[in-house]
Design a protein around this motif. Structure first.
Motif, PDB file in Angstrom:
ATOM      1  N   UNK A 239    -107.184  43.795  67.312  1.00  0.00           N
ATOM      2  CA  UNK A 239    -106.017  44.139  66.498  1.00  0.00           C
ATOM      3  C   UNK A 239    -106.131  45.572  66.006  1.00  0.00           C
TER       4      UNK A 239
ATOM      5  N   UNK B 297    -100.238  42.237  67.303  1.00  0.00           N
ATOM      6  CA  UNK B 297    -100.116  42.193  65.848  1.00  0.00           C
ATOM      7  C   UNK B 297    -100.498  43.542  65.241  1.00  0.00           C
TER       8      UNK B 297
ATOM      9  N   UNK C 225     -98.035  46.219  63.086  1.00  0.00           N
ATOM     10  CA  UNK C 225     -98.470  46.803  61.832  1.00  0.00           C
ATOM     11  C   UNK C 225     -98.235  48.310  61.841  1.00  0.00           C
TER      12      UNK C 225
ATOM     13  N   UNK D  26     -94.577  49.286  61.720  1.00  0.00           N
ATOM     14  CA  UNK D  26     -94.052  49.101  60.372  1.00  0.00           C
ATOM     15  C   UNK D  26     -94.431  50.303  59.509  1.00  0.00           C
ATOM     16  N   UNK D  27     -95.700  50.696  59.625  1.00  0.00           N
ATOM     17  CA  UNK D  27     -96.170  51.863  58.884  1.00  0.00           C
ATOM     18  C   UNK D  27     -95.351  53.109  59.224  1.00  0.00           C
TER      19      UNK D  27
ATOM     20  N   UNK E 249    -102.836  30.724  67.171  1.00  0.00           N
ATOM     21  CA  UNK E 249    -102.134  29.924  66.163  1.00  0.00           C
ATOM     22  C   UNK E 249    -101.346  30.723  65.127  1.00  0.00           C
ATOM     23  N   UNK E 250    -101.799  31.912  64.759  1.00  0.00           N
ATOM     24  CA  UNK E 250    -101.043  32.640  63.752  1.00  0.00           C
ATOM     25  C   UNK E 250     -99.856  33.394  64.329  1.00  0.00           C
TER      26      UNK E 250
ATOM     27  N   UNK F 184     -97.105  32.642  65.485  1.00  0.00           N
ATOM     28  CA  UNK F 184     -95.759  32.283  65.055  1.00  0.00           C
ATOM     29  C   UNK F 184     -95.556  32.483  63.559  1.00  0.00           C
ATOM     30  N   UNK F 185     -96.607  32.873  62.870  1.00  0.00           N
ATOM     31  CA  UNK F 185     -96.478  33.009  61.421  1.00  0.00           C
ATOM     32  C   UNK F 185     -96.500  34.453  60.945  1.00  0.00           C
ATOM     33  N   UNK F 186     -96.804  35.377  61.823  1.00  0.00           N
ATOM     34  CA  UNK F 186     -96.745  36.776  61.414  1.00  0.00           C
ATOM     35  C   UNK F 186     -95.285  37.197  61.331  1.00  0.00           C
ATOM     36  N   UNK F 187     -95.083  38.367  60.807  1.00  0.00           N
ATOM     37  CA  UNK F 187     -93.713  38.846  60.706  1.00  0.00           C
ATOM     38  C   UNK F 187     -93.503  40.066  61.557  1.00  0.00           C
TER      39      UNK F 187
ATOM     40  N   UNK G 239     -92.179  36.726  63.764  1.00  0.00           N
ATOM     41  CA  UNK G 239     -92.900  35.784  64.638  1.00  0.00           C
ATOM     42  C   UNK G 239     -92.979  36.346  66.053  1.00  0.00           C
TER      43      UNK G 239
ATOM     44  N   UNK H 121     -83.217  33.611  65.329  1.00  0.00           N
ATOM     45  CA  UNK H 121     -84.462  33.425  64.618  1.00  0.00           C
ATOM     46  C   UNK H 121     -85.223  32.205  65.136  1.00  0.00           C
TER      47      UNK H 121
ATOM     48  N   UNK I 237     -88.116  29.688  64.390  1.00  0.00           N
ATOM     49  CA  UNK I 237     -88.962  29.252  63.277  1.00  0.00           C
ATOM     50  C   UNK I 237     -90.198  28.529  63.781  1.00  0.00           C
ATOM     51  N   UNK I 238     -90.957  28.056  62.851  1.00  0.00           N
ATOM     52  CA  UNK I 238     -92.210  27.396  63.178  1.00  0.00           C
ATOM     53  C   UNK I 238     -91.998  26.158  64.041  1.00  0.00           C
TER      54      UNK I 238
END
Lengths: 362, 362
Positions: free
Chosen positions: A239, A267, A271, A274-275, A293-294, A296-299, A301, A355, A357-358
């Motif tokens: 990452x 990921x 980041x 975004x910066x 696993x994560x 789908x939970x980052x922004x 997704x 969108x 979702x999970x």
DNA sequence: CACCCCGATGTGCACGTTCACATCAGCGGC
DNA sequence: GCCGCTGATGTGAACGTGCACATCGGGGTG
């Protein structure tokens, strides 16, 4: 501190001589049969009278008898152990596969010994291999997906069947091929179908088989769509690297989408974007690979390519043990990973994607 | 398909009789010494003439001799294998520790055999233990941090020294205690010092030692600060659970900060809060635990408690092998994890926190 | 010069299991 | 009633290594 729990475990059994662990002869004596009869009970020999068998089993129970693996291995010259040659085994993918391999092996009554590649120098590889061979492994699973590893493997006659979790395109061993090329192609095609025409590939390290396959899938798709090619960036899967690469990339901004060779780098990329004030997927779409696993939970997704690592591990063991037992090796069907579309990819216009979702995994 | 590489590996050596692998006697014959001399060379016995040693080594080389581990284990009753009893070993933390354990063990000339706990029923545990005992392990590392596991372990006399990576507070074995309580307390205190007074704890599963320790650290800090206690939510460590918990939580909104027992759940939480239109850290601060590699790359970068999993694995092996060899067991100093403040936690007022970038790890 | 000790090496057995072969009783067929 | 087969069991050897003990020559000590 207070750790010594008897010399020998259960130890103090009146029937057993001295401090020694009970052997089949001790069992035989107690059951009033010959040691060979005990051995037959152990190995499910057909011609044993049920009554005798019962008596032997009882004796084993009262003596808390455990077969001695070393003695058995010595005489049968079978270690019931398979080796795993792995790299970067703390990451989700490999770790999951290794765990699955261990589970599957145990189910088949096998032990697993893992050697992690400290470095991918020929010495490091030989070293790890040496360690495994000393263990007298009956088969080998290779999850160390550098091309170089296979060069060494080909040179050193390992003398046991082996299976790799990566398709090398060679024919000197069996590979459990997940079709990474197709996976990567689909990921890229997904971006193309969203209207992206300037797509960058953040690849894995040169020399990694998977990195190469994903790169090839990417190139194929670019070629098919007749797009111009941005020079791929060679990363290290991490990452952190994704972040730094993203920083560099956001200077140029001559692209609208990035296909990263794994989720971690994706990921990190997001980041960095975004910066830099870039919106994902508004300004830039990002697609990863693996579906950790994560993801789908980052922004947002992460759109990515899902792999079933456990299934791969399971199949690897099945395949390997078939070879070990000299059974016919059934045709290996390729596992095709599937694209999972989430929020990190959108139309090149910049419109918001639907969108995801999970619940998309349900 | 084309997998059989000779029966025996290197096989066709004219010196070696039949298809058998060379033994020390074969080496002895070639070097014109007794088999015992060869054995001495193997075991670095001091009184061997250098010249003789040389001759033996040469013979080994030409014969491609490999010591037979089974025979050695049989006579010495030492397997040179340690067992690892693990749970959820595909996750970053355990996987990293396991890899470190394997590396460290190999360095010390030991083999590692891992048994993953399929389920934490007594049968499952006994089963895994049985598997390891059959392997004649000399020591055991337990990374299966459920209290229940230790109950079973205490009941079944395993007869070998063992070390756990979690502090149970019991004295029947050695624990390599990372001071999770302090880590969790610091994380909570951090939130308190930012002015939060309504803090929820998203805990790990009941029965998990680490979950319990983190919970206790949380409770201690809440108590110290004299805050009212929100009933903790018991999760399952997964990001998915974090997401669902976050959905529930965002209905009530009677809190301004959440301390999650691990990073995955924290990431799931943030996902849910975002979905609910809540800003992290503007509306709600989130703190995790573990500092997995992606923690600093999610949005916002996750404030968390850093653990050095590799170090833990290394120390576990050192500690265990000390016991195995009957050496004095040195005092175990606790590892105190450190708080890493990033962007997901801010003052309760809602003001933006200082931005913590990727370089915070440098 | 006899003695003993030590360094360097050899001899035989033990470890716990399986394998090849031997034994023995019972039973059916001629 | 004898032969041979088969099921049930026993006997001895072998697997490759390390350990205890034996052996043998040389050098120092009295």
């Amino acid at each position: 501190m207070n750790v010594h729990i008897g010399v020998n475990g259960l130890a103090v059994n009146p029937e057993t001589p001295r401090g020694r662990a009970p052997s089949i002869r001790d069992v035989a004596r107690l059951a009033e049969v010959s040691h060979q009869t005990v051995s037959r009970v152990l190995n499910d020999h057909p011609s044993i009278r049920p009554e005798t068998k019962e008596r032997v089993l009882l004796a084993m129970e009262t003596l808390q008898y455990r077969p001695n693996r070393a003695a058995r291995a010595l005489v049968t010259s079978r270690s019931h152990t398979i080796g795993v040659l792995a790299a970067r085994s703390s990451e989700y993918g490999p770790a999951t596969s290794i765990a699955a391999i261990e589970d599957a092996a145990r189910e088949h009554g096998y032990y697993v010994n893992t050697a992690n590649l400290a470095d991918v120098t020929p010495e490091g590889i030989t070293d790890a291999l040496e360690h495994l061979m000393l263990q007298a492994i009956e088969g080998l699973v290779v999850i160390a997906p550098q091309v170089r590893v296979f060069d060494v493997l080909a040179a050193a006659p390992i003398g046991v069947p082996f299976v790799s979790l990566q398709s090398t395109g060679r024919s000197d061993h069996l590979a459990l091929s997940v079709d990474q090329v197709t996976g990567a192609r689909r990921a890229t095609q997904h971006l193309v179908s969203l209207g992206h025409r300037e797509i960058v590939h953040l690849a894995g390290p040169q020399d990694w088989i998977e990195a190469e396959a994903r790169m090839r899938g990417f190139l194929d798709a670019i070629d098919d769509a007749d797009l111009s090619l941005h020079p791929p960036i060679l990363g290290d899967w991490s990452a952190d690297f994704g972040y730094f690469a993203g920083r560099e990339l956001s200077r140029a901004r001559d692209f609208t989408a990035v296909f990263a060779a794994n989720d971690q780098m994706a990921i990190g990329l997001m980041h960095a974007f975004r910066d830099a004030g870039l919106d994902v997927p508004g300004d830039i779409s990002v697609v990863g690979f693996d579906d950790i696993p994560v993801a789908q939970h980052v922004w947002p997704p992460l759109t990515t390519v899902h792999q079933d690592f456990r299934e791969v591990g399971r199949r690897a063991v099945a395949l390997l043990l078939n070879q070990v037992h000299g059974r016919e090796v059934l045709e290996v069907e390729e596992i095709v990973p599937r694209l999972v579309v989430r929020g990190s990819s959108a139309e090149a216009s910049g419109r918001r994607p639907r969108y995801a979702s999970v619940t998309d995994s349900a």
